[in-house]
Design an enzyme around this catalytic site. Structure first.
Site, PDB file in Angstrom:
ATOM      1  N   ARG A 195       0.813  -1.224   0.000  1.00 58.96           N
ATOM      2  CA  ARG A 195       0.000   0.000   0.000  1.00 58.96           C
ATOM      3  C   ARG A 195       0.848   1.276   0.000  1.00 58.96           C
ATOM      4  O   ARG A 195       0.322   2.377  -0.146  1.00 58.96           O
ATOM      5  CB  ARG A 195      -0.994   0.012   1.178  1.00 58.96           C
ATOM      6  CG  ARG A 195      -1.998   1.166   1.070  1.00 58.96           C
ATOM      7  CD  ARG A 195      -3.074   1.134   2.130  1.00 58.96           C
ATOM      8  NE  ARG A 195      -2.581   0.784   3.430  1.00 58.96           N
ATOM      9  CZ  ARG A 195      -1.891   1.593   4.225  1.00 58.96           C
ATOM     10  NH1 ARG A 195      -1.618   2.824   3.840  1.00 58.96           N
ATOM     11  NH2 ARG A 195      -1.465   1.184   5.403  1.00 58.96           N
ATOM     12  N   TYR A 205     -15.336  10.475 -19.631  1.00 57.19           N
ATOM     13  CA  TYR A 205     -15.710   9.101 -19.299  1.00 57.19           C
ATOM     14  C   TYR A 205     -16.805   9.159 -18.218  1.00 57.19           C
ATOM     15  O   TYR A 205     -16.684   9.927 -17.256  1.00 57.19           O
ATOM     16  CB  TYR A 205     -14.469   8.375 -18.774  1.00 57.19           C
ATOM     17  CG  TYR A 205     -14.762   7.002 -18.244  1.00 57.19           C
ATOM     18  CD1 TYR A 205     -15.116   5.972 -19.110  1.00 57.19           C
ATOM     19  CD2 TYR A 205     -14.713   6.734 -16.878  1.00 57.19           C
ATOM     20  CE1 TYR A 205     -15.395   4.705 -18.616  1.00 57.19           C
ATOM     21  CE2 TYR A 205     -14.984   5.469 -16.387  1.00 57.19           C
ATOM     22  CZ  TYR A 205     -15.335   4.461 -17.258  1.00 57.19           C
ATOM     23  OH  TYR A 205     -15.616   3.217 -16.780  1.00 57.19           O
ATOM     24  N   ASP A 263      -6.953  12.605 -19.195  1.00 58.16           N
ATOM     25  CA  ASP A 263      -7.191  11.168 -19.237  1.00 58.16           C
ATOM     26  C   ASP A 263      -6.773  10.728 -20.639  1.00 58.16           C
ATOM     27  O   ASP A 263      -7.445  11.036 -21.619  1.00 58.16           O
ATOM     28  CB  ASP A 263      -8.669  10.895 -18.973  1.00 58.16           C
ATOM     29  CG  ASP A 263      -9.002   9.414 -18.971  1.00 58.16           C
ATOM     30  OD1 ASP A 263      -8.258   8.636 -19.603  1.00 58.16           O
ATOM     31  OD2 ASP A 263     -10.015   9.049 -18.353  1.00 58.16           O
ATOM     32  N   LYS A 314      -7.683  -0.785 -20.243  1.00 59.03           N
ATOM     33  CA  LYS A 314      -7.947  -0.712 -21.677  1.00 59.03           C
ATOM     34  C   LYS A 314      -6.695  -1.104 -22.473  1.00 59.03           C
ATOM     35  O   LYS A 314      -6.321  -2.259 -22.457  1.00 59.03           O
ATOM     36  CB  LYS A 314      -8.465   0.690 -22.026  1.00 59.03           C
ATOM     37  CG  LYS A 314      -9.522   1.226 -21.040  1.00 59.03           C
ATOM     38  CD  LYS A 314     -10.791   0.399 -20.992  1.00 59.03           C
ATOM     39  CE  LYS A 314     -11.650   0.667 -19.760  1.00 59.03           C
ATOM     40  NZ  LYS A 314     -12.009   2.038 -19.493  1.00 59.03           N
TER      41      LYS A 314
END
Ligand SMILES: *Cc1c(COP(=O)(O)O)cnc(C)c1O
Length: 381
Positions: free
Chosen positions: A48, A102, A174, A199
């Site tokens: 993390r 998006y 983005d 993607k």
């Protein structure tokens, strides 16, 4: 590790790669430890903290491909985007967003921002001067997507960056649709690049991940908050992402070639009313796309009026109906029923997302096979 790469193909394969230092093997091993010794190290390794070997290697590879100084790999595109925004903004700040975002990003902003005292303005269309007019004294960031979903609008990124730089405002993009192969916004003056690695970067429709690439200073600020928000990616998936990126340039180049061919074939088909693809000279921003992209991408949309779109999709034999995009297999989707389903019909019509619009994510199959499949489904007979 800091070797300069002039070719995206070479960088896709070799950037960031550590190999197996213990046995002198070619391939990075998986380092799954979630517990490391804490003595004698400046910062303990911990998943993390985004600092374990597989995380660092894949972040380095993406940073090289995006021509960024540094980067972070996340568990999803939304984790990357929202963590970055929350890290860089504070109560009272204002952000100017492009309206054609998006869907997940649009809903994250409209649902979450007001809870934290963050304000925002959406700019319709793709004219950078409209972003200029939306600025307020509180504006800290301008956020864009180019090419946009699903109409493949193109924004002049150098102009957006110039408007923001002059006023000390950060810019973020983005870059999912372009992938790091077709567009490097940092070289155009944009400060921060985000990706849904689900993607093109993953590329095989089997991985969910995200990334943010920027300067060392901005990445350090994002990392501080990322450790609190915890959107970390596990070592096994990082290893798969590293493996996927080795073929990123190869895949995206084939997708560029196929999409261009398909866009041209559909443009010449009487039954197709409109084709949206930045590689077509008829695209209103073709010249800007040609100047700021090295390839026009694998995404295109088209409109038919003579046939129900579900009927058209069910006649396809090779191209599969599916949400998401960027895989090696070609997929097709009705934006009105997926990404834009939550909008009312008048809102959808106003944004150009009609019920007759279809969005195609072009894969790496033979381009002529894809054209044959589309034409047999589209043609009246
Ligand atoms: C899919 C997608 C996202 C969100 O990414 P996830 O990996 O699903 O969280 C963000 N932006 C664009 C352009 C996308 O296509």
């Amino acid at each position: 590790m800091n070797k300069e790469f002039t070719s995206k193909h070479t960088a896709s394969v070799h950037a960031g790669a550590a190999g197996d230092l213990q046995y002198n093997g070619l391939i990075t091993p998986v380092f799954p430890s979630s517990a490391y010794d804490y003595e004698g190290v400046p910062i303990t390794l911990y998943p993390r903290y985004f600092n374990t070997p597989n995380q660092k290697i894949v972040a380095e590879k993406l940073a090289v491909l995006e021509k960024a100084a540094d980067g972070i790999i996340f568990s999803s595109g939304m984790a990357a985007i929202v963590t970055t925004l929350m890290a860089l903004l504070k109560k009272g700040d204002h952000v100017v967003f492009q309206r054609d975002l998006y869907g997940g990003t649009f809903y994250a902003i409209t649902k979450e921002f007001p809870k934290y005292g963050l304000s925002f303005t959406f700019v319709e269309g793709d004219n950078p001067e409209d972003f200029l007019h939306a600025l307020t004294p509180e504006t800290k960031l301008i956020y864009v997507e180019s090419p946009s979903n699903p109409l493949l609008k193109i924004i002049d990124l150098a102009r957006v960056a110039e408007i923001a730089r002059q006023r000390g405002i950060l810019t973020m993009i983005d870059n999912t649709f372009a992938s790091p192969i077709n567009q490097n916004p940092i070289t155009l003056g944009i400060d921060i690049v985000a990706h849904s690695g689900t993607k093109y970067i993953g590329g095989h429709s089997d991985i969910c991940c995200g990334a943010v690439l920027s300067s060392k200073e901005i990445i350090a600020r994002v990392l501080e908050s990322a450790i609190h928000f915890g959107g970390t990616l596990d070592a096994h998936t990082c290893w798969l992402v590293e493996r996927s990126i080795k073929t990123l340039a190869l895949r995206v180049n084939q997708q560029n070639i196929n999409a261009q061919k398909i866009a041209e074939a559909l443009s010449e088909t009487a039954e197709v009313d409109h084709v949206y693809y930045p590689g077509l000279p008829s695209h209103p921003s073709h010249a800007i796309a040609a100047a700021q992209m090295t390839g026009f991408g694998g995404m295109l949309s088209f409109e038919v009026s003579h046939m129900d779109t579900n009927k058209l999709m069910s006649r396809l034999q090779l191209i599969r109906r599916a949400v998401s995009l960027g895989g090696v297999e070609s997929t097709i989707t009705s934006p009105a029923k997926t990404s834009h389903a939550k909008l009312t019909k008048p809102e959808r019509m106003a944004s150009g997302v009609t019920d007759q619009l279809l969005r195609l994510s072009v894969g790496i199959e033979d381009g002529n096979d894809l054209i044959d499949d589309l034409l047999q489904a589209i043609k009246k007979n």
